[in-house]
Structure formats: structure tokens, C-alpha cells
Write an enzyme that holds these catalytic residues in place. Structure first.
Site, PDB file in Angstrom:
ATOM      1  CG  HIS A 321      -2.038   0.976   1.141  1.00 54.59           C
ATOM      2  ND1 HIS A 321      -1.893   2.312   1.453  1.00 54.59           N
ATOM      3  CD2 HIS A 321      -3.341   0.823   0.781  1.00 54.59           C
ATOM      4  CE1 HIS A 321      -3.054   2.937   1.282  1.00 54.59           C
ATOM      5  NE2 HIS A 321      -3.939   2.054   0.887  1.00 54.59           N
ATOM      6  CG  ASP A 378      -7.849  -2.026  -2.627  1.00 59.35           C
ATOM      7  OD1 ASP A 378      -8.990  -1.568  -2.499  1.00 59.35           O
ATOM      8  OD2 ASP A 378      -6.829  -1.338  -2.504  1.00 59.35           O
TER       9      ASP A 378
END
Length: 459
Positions: A321, A378
């Protein structure tokens, strides 16, 4: 209307704390004040930098710039911390529900039982869409991407609800906020139903927010839709985990649009447009596309090798991330929810088996562990939505439904900020110096020929 609790001060200015900057070209020095928040990094307050020195800062992507002050969300990417109004995302996802989290983000405190009942009723009072919106949907192609429909329909809300577009009226602000949160599941579900040529289902206000979203998405008017509590809880957690994430691209877009005085529906539509980008809200859809490219579990080793090869353009989507340099705190909750959903559905899907194999490798392979390329939110949300039957084109729509409360909360906060100004970033100009206009009959030999190759990404 639900009344907001008193707002607490979130940041302090330390007048005795400052930075000294020196222009090495001239030897001149200036003092700039430092600022510090309740948590997080020290900041150099550069608001007077240009006026005092004539110098601008250069910061593409604003990754080193705080554009506002906020008391909504705090992120510590190094430690893997995400707090909403001081509450950890792990506690909210495990013990709260989406409506309670919405109230917290909007008003700063968790609701009392009475406030929760009142807030739920306020939201449910606005779930229906104006009847003329049915005609509005029919103006789109059946195969239109649902995010294209979301941008259009949400932007058009201001043409229907004139009683909530005066941003100087506190009551109208709150009405707009509640309407947006309430109508977003209906707008998203209708975009999906329209693509299938199916009847638009009415919201059912006896259901919870997440249950209602599921029934509008998957119910059939000819049958009685049964809601699985494990699935509705999973949707609720997905919405909570996506509710806000500080000053990301879409939230910053909402604030920038709002800084001009635009109405709330236009501002949220701008946020949806920003979220639509594959580098932002499209990440979970990209995870499924990656799984399709890999194909089978037998191919995993080959693609893991490609991911480690810096010269290879292939990248594992859903791992690592930009903000979190540790484990994404949302992913820890989502991982457990993912396995709960897969177990209750008992789905034998090759893509899901492939995803679980990738997860196992990423958590054990020294390369991924060392670089902290852990599965992020995600990765897991894409698997969950796929298992439930959501088409990949609806993944970003689900993100938008959850993020709406974050956008609205920041929009409301921005309007109350006495330091807020219309957004006007500056630039580093690298174009032509001033030159004189030349009549067209004299051009061709002295002027460079215009190349249009930039349209195709070529030089």
C-alpha cells in the site's frame, strides 16, 4: 434532524517552535512556524512563504504537503494505524455497524441509543429516488459502466433536490449529507439492475443499510429474497473499512471542488469520478483481472517470479500500500471476513482458490515479508465481492457507497474551517518564454512544426 455534538479542538500551534530556511543562492534566511497535531508528524507552516520570500514549493502529488487541518481520520502508515475520531478501525469493524460509524464520522462521537435510532430513521427517510430518475437511467446505454452512471446520477441530484444545495444553511448541509448516504445504495443498485434489464427494486426500510443494499442488488420481484446474515455482516464491514481514509485522491477532489462553493452533489460526483481511476478505487477490480491473467494455481510460481523481476512490467495487484509500510490494518479484519464468506457459501471457484494460494505465498515468502508486501484491503474485498456474485464493474461502486460518508464528512468540515481558501495549486512552468504572434503566411520555416504524437503517448 439529528443534532451534532460539540466539536473538540484537534490541533495546536506551537508559536515557539519554528523552522529556519536559507536560500543558498542569496544567503537570506527566514523563520517559518511549525505546527503539530494531536498525533503525527511536525509540519512546516508555509502559508506565508511566497508572500514573505517570493519562493514557491514544488511537490508533485502533494505527498509532502498538508492541504488542510482535520480531526476526522488519522493514519500512521509506518505502524499500520488507522483511527476514525480516535477509534481504531479494527474495533469499529468488529463491534460497530456502518450506520454507527457514519454518525461517528459526521458528528465526532459515537451515538447514544436515542441518537442512533433517530439517525437510522433520518437515513431511511431518504432512501427513495425521485420517480423521474427512472427516465434518467434510460438515457444510458445498457452496457454503460456503472461508475459512469454513478457520476451522472449523483451530479444530477442537485437538479432534483433544490432544498439542500445552499451551502450556507446548516440545516440544508445536514439534509444533503443524509440524502447522499441514504440514496447511494439505491443509485448503485439501480445502475446494476439497469445493465441487466431488470425492474428497479424499491428500498425496504425495515432492513439494515447493508441488508437493504443486498436485496436491491440481488432480489427478484418474482421471488422472496432471503438475506444471509454472514453476507450482510461482510458487506457492513466492507463499507466500514472503506468509509474514510484521510486526504486521499477522491477526498482531496471533493475538498477542492467544495472550496469553490460548489453544491454538495456536484462535489460528491467529483469524488466518484476521481475514485473511478484504476490507481485509486479500481484496485480491487484490478485484483480480479490479475487473477484472470495468472489463470491457474499451477501458474502461480511463474507469476511470483515475474513480480520479483524489476525488469518485468507485471505487478501483483492487491499487495502492499502507498501509505501503509506495515500490514494494512483493514486487511486483518477483511481477511477473517473473507474466509467466513467463502466458508458459508462453499463456492468452488478456481479464481478464489488461486487468490488464497497467492495470499499464502505473500504471507510466507521472504521476499514479500521483507518488503512488507502484505495483502491489502483491496485484495480481500475483491475476493469477497466476487464470491457474493458482484460483477467486477460493481466493485468500485461498492467502494463509492462506503466512501460517501467520508467525502461528506470532509466536505462539511471544510466548510466550517476558517482557514479554508479556494484551492489554487501553483506550478513549475517549463514552456516557452514570451514570444510575438506571427501571421500564418509567415509561419512554417521559422516555427517548429506541431507534433500531435503526444495524443498517443509517443515522442
Amino acid at each position: 434532524m439529528t443534532k451534532a455534538p460539540m466539536k473538540k479542538a484537534a490541533a495546536q500551534t506551537l508559536p515557539d517552535d519554528s523552522f529556519t530556511i536559507t536560500d543558498n543562492a542569496t544567503g537570506k534566511s527566514w523563520q517559518l512556524p511549525a505546527r503539530t497535531g494531536v498525533m503525527g508528524n511536525r509540519l512546516m507552516d508555509i502559508r506565508r512563504l511566497y508572500g514573505d520570500t517570493g519562493i514557491l514549493t514544488y511537490d508533485p502529488g502533494f505527498t509532502s504537503t498538508a492541504s488542510c487541518q482535520s480531526d476526522i481520520t488519522f493514519i500512521d502508515g509506518e505502524k499500520g494505524v488507522l483511527l476514525h475520531r480516535g477509534y481504531s478501525i479494527e474495533q469499529l469493524a468488529l463491534h460497530s455497524d456502518f450506520m454507527e460509524t457514519c454518525y461517528l464520522l459526521l458528528y465526532g462521537e459515537l451515538p447514544t441509543p436515542e441518537q442512533k435510532v433517530s439517525f437510522d430513521a433520518d437515513i431511511k427517510n431518504h432512501t427513495l429516488l425521485h420517480d423521474q430518475f427512472i427516465s434518467f437511467y434510460k438515457g444510458f446505454m445498457r452496457n454503460a459502466h456503472p461508475m459512469a452512471i454513478m457520476v451522472g446520477v449523483v451530479g444530477a441530484l442537485s437538479a432534483f433536490y433544490h432544498d439542500s444545495i445552499d451551502i450556507t444553511d446548516l440545516e440544508q448541509r445536514q439534509l444533503a449529507a443524509h440524502r447522499l448516504i441514504a440514496k447511494m445504495p439505491t443509485i448503485g443498485a439501480y445502475a446494476y439492475k439497469y445493465s441487466l434489464g431488470m425492474t428497479f427494486p424499491l428500498p425496504r426500510n425495515e432492513l439494515s443499510y447493508s441488508e437493504n443494499l443486498l436485496q436491491m442488488m440481488f432480489s427478484n420481484p418474482a421471488e422472496n429474497y432471503q438475506i444471509n446474515p454472514v453476507l450482510s455482516k461482510a458487506i457492513d464491514r466492507i463499507l466500514i473499512l472503506h468509509a474514510d481514509h484521510e486526504q486521499n485522491a477522491s477526498t482531496s477532489t471533493v475538498r477542492l471542488a467544495g472550496s469553490s462553493g460548489a453544491n454538495p452533489y456536484a462535489c460528491i460526483a467529483s469524488g466518484i469520478a476521481s475514485l473511478w481511476g484504476p490507481a485509486h478505487g479500481g484496485a480491487n477490480e484490478a485484483v480480479l483481472n490479475m487473477l484472470s491473467e495468472i489463470g491457474t494455481v499451477a501458474q502461480v510460481g511463474k507469476y511470483i517470479h515475474k513480480a520479483k523481476d524489476k525488469s518485468d512490467p507485471f505487478r501483483l495487484m492487491g499487495f502492499g500500500h502507498r501509505v501503509y509500510k506495515n500490514y494494512d490494518p483493514r486487511a486483518a479484519v477483511m481477511r477473517n471476513t473473507c474466509h467466513e464468506v467463502l466458508e458459508v457459501l462453499g463456492i468452488e471457484d478456481p479464481k478464489l482458490k488461486l487468490a488464497l494460494e497467492l495470499e499464502k505465498i505473500a504471507l510466507e515468502d521472504p521476499y514479500f515479508v521483507e518488503k512488507k508486501l502484505y495483502p491489502n484491503v483491496d485484495f480481500y474485498s475483491g475476493i469477497i465481492l466476487k464470491a457474493m456474485g458482484f460483477p467486477t464493474s460493481m466493485f468500485t461502486v461498492m467502494f463509492a457507497i462506503g466512501r460517501t460518508v467520508g467525502w461528506v464528512s470532509h466536505w462539511k468540515e471544510m466548510l466550517k474551517d476558517e482557514h479554508q481558501k479556494i484551492g489554487r495549486p501553483r506550478q513549475l512552468y517549463l514552456g516557452q518564454k514570451q514570444r510575438d504572434y506571427m501571421p500564418i503566411e509567415r509561419r512554417g520555416h521559422t516555427e517548429k512544426k506541431v507534433s500531435w504524437s503526444w495524443l498517443w503517448g509517443k515522442k
